[in-house]
Design a protein around this motif. Sequence first.
Motif, PDB file in Angstrom:
ATOM      1  N   GLY A  16       0.777  -1.229   0.000  1.00  0.00           N
ATOM      2  CA  GLY A  16       0.000   0.000   0.000  1.00  0.00           C
ATOM      3  C   GLY A  16       0.808   1.279   0.000  1.00  0.00           C
ATOM      4  N   ASP A  17       0.057   2.380  -0.106  1.00  0.00           N
ATOM      5  CA  ASP A  17       0.679   3.704  -0.201  1.00  0.00           C
ATOM      6  C   ASP A  17       1.478   4.060   1.044  1.00  0.00           C
ATOM      7  OD1 ASP A  17      -0.589   3.913  -2.637  1.00  0.00           O
ATOM      8  OD2 ASP A  17      -2.295   5.054  -1.841  1.00  0.00           O
ATOM      9  N   TYR A  18       1.072   3.482   2.182  1.00  0.00           N
ATOM     10  CA  TYR A  18       1.701   3.878   3.452  1.00  0.00           C
ATOM     11  C   TYR A  18       2.585   2.771   4.031  1.00  0.00           C
ATOM     12  CZ  TYR A  18      -1.781   7.451   2.809  1.00  0.00           C
ATOM     13  OH  TYR A  18      -2.544   8.465   2.263  1.00  0.00           O
ATOM     14  N   HIS A  20       2.272  -0.380   4.840  1.00  0.00           N
ATOM     15  CA  HIS A  20       1.879  -1.301   5.907  1.00  0.00           C
ATOM     16  C   HIS A  20       2.720  -2.583   5.792  1.00  0.00           C
ATOM     17  CE1 HIS A  20      -1.875   1.145   6.097  1.00  0.00           C
ATOM     18  NE2 HIS A  20      -1.811   0.820   7.373  1.00  0.00           N
ATOM     19  N   ALA A  46       1.571  -0.735  11.196  1.00  0.00           N
ATOM     20  CA  ALA A  46       1.324   0.506  10.469  1.00  0.00           C
ATOM     21  C   ALA A  46       2.444   1.505  10.760  1.00  0.00           C
ATOM     22  CB  ALA A  46      -0.024   1.096  10.875  1.00  0.00           C
ATOM     23  N   TYR A  74       0.798   9.098   6.773  1.00  0.00           N
ATOM     24  CA  TYR A  74      -0.199   8.132   7.255  1.00  0.00           C
ATOM     25  C   TYR A  74      -1.061   8.737   8.353  1.00  0.00           C
ATOM     26  CZ  TYR A  74      -2.318   3.907   9.103  1.00  0.00           C
ATOM     27  OH  TYR A  74      -3.234   2.971   9.525  1.00  0.00           O
ATOM     28  N   HIS A  77      -3.526  10.868   6.774  1.00  0.00           N
ATOM     29  CA  HIS A  77      -4.549  10.038   6.126  1.00  0.00           C
ATOM     30  C   HIS A  77      -5.561   9.524   7.144  1.00  0.00           C
ATOM     31  CE1 HIS A  77      -6.459   6.916   3.759  1.00  0.00           C
ATOM     32  NE2 HIS A  77      -6.106   6.042   4.681  1.00  0.00           N
ATOM     33  N   SER A  81      -9.614  10.317   7.388  1.00  0.00           N
ATOM     34  CA  SER A  81     -10.505   9.192   7.095  1.00  0.00           C
ATOM     35  C   SER A  81     -11.681   9.100   8.059  1.00  0.00           C
ATOM     36  CB  SER A  81      -9.720   7.869   7.163  1.00  0.00           C
ATOM     37  OG  SER A  81      -8.728   7.839   6.168  1.00  0.00           O
ATOM     38  N   GLN A  82     -11.654   9.865   9.139  1.00  0.00           N
ATOM     39  CA  GLN A  82     -12.762   9.806  10.085  1.00  0.00           C
ATOM     40  C   GLN A  82     -14.023  10.364   9.454  1.00  0.00           C
ATOM     41  OE1 GLN A  82     -12.220   8.232  13.050  1.00  0.00           O
ATOM     42  NE2 GLN A  82     -10.222   7.878  12.110  1.00  0.00           N
ATOM     43  N   LEU A  83     -15.138   9.697   9.707  1.00  0.00           N
ATOM     44  CA  LEU A  83     -16.409  10.197   9.185  1.00  0.00           C
ATOM     45  C   LEU A  83     -16.810  11.453   9.935  1.00  0.00           C
ATOM     46  CD1 LEU A  83     -18.447   6.896   8.789  1.00  0.00           C
ATOM     47  CD2 LEU A  83     -17.217   8.170   7.035  1.00  0.00           C
ATOM     48  N   GLY A  84     -17.505  12.337   9.254  1.00  0.00           N
ATOM     49  CA  GLY A  84     -17.949  13.572   9.877  1.00  0.00           C
ATOM     50  C   GLY A  84     -18.901  13.309  11.026  1.00  0.00           C
ATOM     51  N   GLU A  85     -18.611  13.920  12.159  1.00  0.00           N
ATOM     52  CA  GLU A  85     -19.477  13.752  13.329  1.00  0.00           C
ATOM     53  C   GLU A  85     -20.168  15.060  13.651  1.00  0.00           C
ATOM     54  OE1 GLU A  85     -17.733  11.789  16.646  1.00  0.00           O
ATOM     55  OE2 GLU A  85     -16.629  10.376  15.438  1.00  0.00           O
TER      56      GLU A  85
ATOM     57  N   ALA B  90      -4.089  -5.006   5.869  1.00  0.00           N
ATOM     58  CA  ALA B  90      -4.485  -3.614   5.687  1.00  0.00           C
ATOM     59  C   ALA B  90      -5.565  -3.550   4.616  1.00  0.00           C
ATOM     60  CB  ALA B  90      -3.285  -2.770   5.287  1.00  0.00           C
ATOM     61  N   SER B 122      -6.799   2.085   3.205  1.00  0.00           N
ATOM     62  CA  SER B 122      -5.404   2.102   3.681  1.00  0.00           C
ATOM     63  C   SER B 122      -5.348   2.135   5.200  1.00  0.00           C
ATOM     64  CB  SER B 122      -4.642   3.291   3.092  1.00  0.00           C
ATOM     65  OG  SER B 122      -4.564   3.202   1.696  1.00  0.00           O
ATOM     66  N   ASN B 124      -5.504  -0.182   9.092  1.00  0.00           N
ATOM     67  CA  ASN B 124      -5.362  -1.474   9.761  1.00  0.00           C
ATOM     68  C   ASN B 124      -6.119  -1.480  11.084  1.00  0.00           C
ATOM     69  OD1 ASN B 124      -3.566   0.179  11.157  1.00  0.00           O
ATOM     70  ND2 ASN B 124      -2.264  -1.548  11.740  1.00  0.00           N
ATOM     71  N   TYR B 129     -19.747   3.065  14.088  1.00  0.00           N
ATOM     72  CA  TYR B 129     -20.480   4.312  13.879  1.00  0.00           C
ATOM     73  C   TYR B 129     -21.975   4.098  14.028  1.00  0.00           C
ATOM     74  CZ  TYR B 129     -16.498   7.094  12.387  1.00  0.00           C
ATOM     75  OH  TYR B 129     -15.323   7.792  12.360  1.00  0.00           O
ATOM     76  N   THR B 137     -25.043  13.344  10.000  1.00  0.00           N
ATOM     77  CA  THR B 137     -23.711  12.913  10.428  1.00  0.00           C
ATOM     78  C   THR B 137     -23.755  11.492  10.968  1.00  0.00           C
ATOM     79  OG1 THR B 137     -24.003  13.690  12.694  1.00  0.00           O
ATOM     80  CG2 THR B 137     -23.130  15.276  11.082  1.00  0.00           C
ATOM     81  N   TRP B 138     -22.582  10.913  11.080  1.00  0.00           N
ATOM     82  CA  TRP B 138     -22.433   9.654  11.796  1.00  0.00           C
ATOM     83  C   TRP B 138     -21.654   9.945  13.064  1.00  0.00           C
ATOM     84  CZ3 TRP B 138     -21.634   9.853   6.456  1.00  0.00           C
ATOM     85  CH2 TRP B 138     -22.457   9.043   5.672  1.00  0.00           C
ATOM     86  N   ASP B 139     -21.998   9.275  14.137  1.00  0.00           N
ATOM     87  CA  ASP B 139     -21.260   9.448  15.386  1.00  0.00           C
ATOM     88  C   ASP B 139     -20.493   8.176  15.705  1.00  0.00           C
ATOM     89  OD1 ASP B 139     -22.008  12.001  15.867  1.00  0.00           O
ATOM     90  OD2 ASP B 139     -23.418  11.549  17.490  1.00  0.00           O
ATOM     91  N   SER B 161      -5.049  -5.178  -0.538  1.00  0.00           N
ATOM     92  CA  SER B 161      -4.249  -4.946  -1.751  1.00  0.00           C
ATOM     93  C   SER B 161      -4.093  -6.235  -2.540  1.00  0.00           C
ATOM     94  CB  SER B 161      -2.872  -4.425  -1.374  1.00  0.00           C
ATOM     95  OG  SER B 161      -2.987  -3.200  -0.703  1.00  0.00           O
TER      96      SER B 161
END
Lengths: 85, 161
Positions: A16-18, A20, A46, A74, A77, A81-85, B90, B122, B124, B129, B137-139, B161
């Motif tokens: 992967g890009d980071y 792992h 990681a 990383y 990233h 990547s966390q979803l909006g809360e 991953a 990407s 691990n 949620y 939103t999601w919490d 991958s």
Amino acid sequence: MALTERTVEDKIEIVGDYKHIQVRTATVIERDGVEISRSFSRHVVAPGDDVSGESTEVQAIAAAVHTAEVIAAYQAHVASSQLGE
Amino acid sequence: MSKARDLAASTFTDAITANGGIYLGGTGSENLLDDIEAGSWTPTLNVGSVTIDHSAYVKVGNLVTVTSDLTDITNTTSTSDVIVSGLPFASASQGRFVGSVMFRYVTPPSNAIQLVPYMGNSANSFSFYWSFNNSSTWDGMQYANATQAWDMYFTLTYRTS
């Protein structure tokens, strides 16, 4: 008849890009030196992970590929990547 | 020279070794199944202690399914999101991956209708949620959502991958 058990890291992959590091550990059962069973467990290292509990080989790989730039990228990233809360 | 062999109408009583994989339904790269593996993994939580059972994975091609039972999760006060790490592979660099979870001793937030394990690309690790019927939103699920030592059983399938 002697049954023995040993573990070996039989596959180490950088993916992967980071960068792992995927580590597969095989538990091998042998009877009189002849393998009769092999099972797997896996984990991923990681960028930025604590590698003090890893094998010297994995530590060396992490030191080589998990550069400060990779770790910073990383971490950014993961944060994005966390979803909006 | 091609090494492909037509095995139509063949019957095998022993295991077949095909190190290069097997084409199923065609001969394109999308038809090649080149890896199957099963094993165990050890989930870890970012807060507190937990009892772990039945943690297994199966990888078929680039699709990984993990399962685990996490019980007697001790922390019920932290406002940190619950994060599970220790995954066997991953996730791929593209996509979002959602699974299913069953839990007890957890009080959903107001208007929450669903809790799912969610893994980004990407990555691990993954977290859980809440989805709501009145919010865009999601919490993230927090340890403080639990009312006492709590349990969850989950399954998550994701691409690697």
